[in-house]
Scaffold this motif. Structure first.
Motif, short mmCIF file in Angstrom:
data_model
loop_
_atom_site.label_atom_id
_atom_site.label_comp_id
_atom_site.label_asym_id
_atom_site.label_seq_id
_atom_site.Cartn_x
_atom_site.Cartn_y
_atom_site.Cartn_z
N LEU A 37 0.91 -1.30 0.05
CA LEU A 37 -0.23 0.03 -0.02
C LEU A 37 0.81 1.50 -0.02
O LEU A 37 0.56 2.13 -0.49
CB LEU A 37 -0.80 -0.12 0.94
CG LEU A 37 -1.86 1.27 1.37
CD1 LEU A 37 -2.71 1.48 0.21
CD2 LEU A 37 -2.43 1.06 2.66
N ALA A 38 1.82 1.32 0.81
CA ALA A 38 2.88 2.52 0.98
C ALA A 38 3.44 2.60 -0.63
O ALA A 38 3.35 3.82 -1.03
CB ALA A 38 3.85 2.16 2.04
N ALA A 39 3.78 1.72 -1.10
CA ALA A 39 4.46 2.03 -2.50
C ALA A 39 3.53 2.43 -3.61
O ALA A 39 3.68 3.32 -4.23
CB ALA A 39 4.82 0.62 -3.10
N ALA A 40 2.35 2.03 -3.38
CA ALA A 40 1.08 2.49 -4.57
C ALA A 40 0.68 3.92 -4.16
O ALA A 40 0.75 4.66 -4.99
CB ALA A 40 -0.07 1.53 -4.06
N LEU A 41 0.81 4.36 -2.78
CA LEU A 41 0.60 5.82 -2.25
C LEU A 41 1.52 6.59 -2.78
O LEU A 41 1.48 7.72 -2.96
CB LEU A 41 0.15 5.57 -0.90
CG LEU A 41 -1.18 4.94 -0.66
CD1 LEU A 41 -1.58 5.25 0.82
CD2 LEU A 41 -2.37 5.65 -1.41
N THR A 42 2.77 6.05 -2.70
CA THR A 42 3.96 6.79 -3.20
C THR A 42 3.86 7.28 -4.52
O THR A 42 4.08 8.49 -4.59
CB THR A 42 5.42 6.06 -2.55
OG1 THR A 42 5.23 5.64 -1.17
CG2 THR A 42 6.73 6.92 -3.32
N VAL A 43 3.47 6.27 -5.36
CA VAL A 43 3.56 6.73 -6.69
C VAL A 43 2.36 7.65 -6.99
O VAL A 43 2.40 8.39 -7.64
CB VAL A 43 3.23 5.21 -7.46
CG1 VAL A 43 2.92 5.68 -9.10
CG2 VAL A 43 4.49 4.36 -7.57
N LEU A 44 1.26 7.36 -6.27
CA LEU A 44 0.01 8.17 -6.56
C LEU A 44 0.33 9.53 -6.01
O LEU A 44 0.03 10.59 -6.73
CB LEU A 44 -1.25 7.56 -5.65
CG LEU A 44 -2.38 8.44 -5.58
CD1 LEU A 44 -3.16 8.58 -7.10
CD2 LEU A 44 -3.40 7.93 -4.45
#
Length: 431
Positions: A37-44
């Motif tokens: 989730l943290a990786a996805a939100l970092t990209v977002l």
């Protein structure tokens, strides 16, 4: 409460579907999923801030210095990366996110307050995983630290300071309330599910208990029918075997009696099955079979007296009706008592006394000692006495059984009644 994959009870269907897909991919456990989730939100966060700074802000007349812009994006992305700690160390994650929010405030322009995705997510997590009081204290401290820190990082005027405090309070407190509400809803759904399962288990227990009681009732009824009729048929068959050469006429009469008893046995078995199925008197489709009761004691005594020793029937007091279940139970107790007397004391005289007293109905069956020496009857485990005692308990009657002083056996059942005997009408003699 969560399972080993981190799925919370009562989660929405979409969440459960996503959990299943992640489990199939091998991403299980709280920390690995939060890292994803943290990786996805970092990209977002990177995409959103890039669009905001280089495309949206210039349209509104706000321009960022490239160095300041890239620094702002980097700090917000680091904030998003810290969300991997949101459930394993929620308070530490909140402290780090709030600490990085101060540089974000310092790098941002006064006319464009920037806030990444991480503060919203960590506040939501605090509300969902911590008790309400602890969650409010934690986010309250976060609002206070961010507001005081903003006063030192920048020197805003009163209006700008109010805007910082309002934005911080709305971010943390609003997301925390949403997280608390979602967690409460999930706990409620889980509680409803648990109670539903308990209700199902309780219902299954009641069903199993009812099935057990029905089996016990069936066994008791079948035992009574078999013990009364079949034991008499066995004794009579032995007598017929001895008479078949010496007295053919008597043997024929005995065979006819066995045939009549067999038919009566089948009728009683049909009656038992019909009652257990809830269709008394309709089993077999050949008409209603009368339900045995105290009114049929005369026939019972007459039938037993033709095979065993003499049986006397005495009725004392003014006869009155009892409840249907008590009527059948008292008849079955008398039937079982006479069957026991025939098995254990063949040829002995017996007496059945039915007493109608003002406040009770008493049934007593007494037999004398065996008239001749016989081979001891095989032990049956006391099924007859147990069945009679259970029937007495079922109707609220007292039950006593034991040897008499003369060497015989006595069975006494007393049923209390609430209504006294009514006075006989004029010109009517008591029974």
């Amino acid at each position: 409460m969560r399972d080993h994959t981190g799925t919370e009870p009562g989660s929405p269907r979409l969440t459960r579907w996503l959990d299943e897909r992640l489990t199939r991919l091998g991403v299980t456990g709280v920390f690995p999923r939060d890292c994803l989730l943290a990786a996805a939100l970092t990209v977002l966060t990177f995409v959103l801030l890039t669009v905001l700074i280089w495309f949206v802000a210039p349209e509104d007349g706000v321009s960022f210095d490239p160095t300041r812009a890239w620094l702002l994006i980097a700090v917000c992305c680091v904030q998003a990366m810290l969300l991997c700690l949101r459930r394993v160390r929620p308070l530490l994650c909140l402290a780090l996110v709030v600490g990085l929010q101060l540089p974000v405030i310092g790098v941002s322009l006064p006319e464009a307050t920037v806030r990444g995705v991480a503060p919203f997510v960590v506040a939501y997590t605090i509300g969902s995983v911590l008790p309400s009081r602890r969650a409010l204290l934690a986010v309250g401290a976060a609002v206070l630290v961010e507001s005081v820190g903003a006063a030192f990082v920048v020197t805003p005027d009163l209006l700008t300071g109010v805007a910082y405090v309002s934005a911080s309070a709305l971010t943390y407190l609003g997301a925390t309330f949403v997280g608390t509400y979602v967690a409460t809803s999930r706990r409620y759904v889980e509680l409803v599910r648990v109670r539903a399962e308990e209700a199902v288990r309780e219902q299954q227990t009641k069903i199993q208990g009812a099935i057990g009681a029905e089996r016990t009732r069936m066994a008791r009824e079948l035992h009574d029918v078999a013990a009364h009729h079949l034991s008499g048929m066995v004794v009579q068959a032995a007598a017929v075997e001895r008479l078949i050469d010496r007295d053919p006429a008597a043997a024929k009469a005995g065979v006819a009696w066995i045939r009549s008893q067999g038919k009566e046995t089948l009728d009683n078995l049909r009656l038992v099955v019909g009652v257990l199925r809830g269709r008394p008197g309709h089993e077999g489709g050949d008409g209603a079979t009368p339900v045995p009761g105290l009114g049929m004691l005369d026939d019972l005594v007459r039938t037993v007296g033709t095979l065993a020793g003499p049986v006397e029937f005495v009725r004392e007091g003014q006869q009155r009706a009892v409840s249907p279940i008590a009527d059948v139970a008292l008849y079955r107790i008398a039937q079982e008592s006479l069957s026991n007397a025939r098995q254990h004391a063949p040829g002995a005289a017996a007496r059945v006394v039915l007493r109608f007293r003002p406040r009770s109905v008493s049934l007593e069956v007494v037999n004398e000692p065996a008239a001749r020496r016989t081979v001891p009857a095989p032990r049956t485990g006391g099924v007859g006495l147990v069945g009679m005692r259970e029937r007495a308990q079922l109707i609220g009657a007292s039950f006593a059984a034991g040897p008499t002083t003369a060497g015989g056996w006595s069975v006494t059942t007393t049923l209390p009644t609430n209504d006294p005997v009514a006075s006989p009408a004029e010109g009517e003699a008591p029974a």
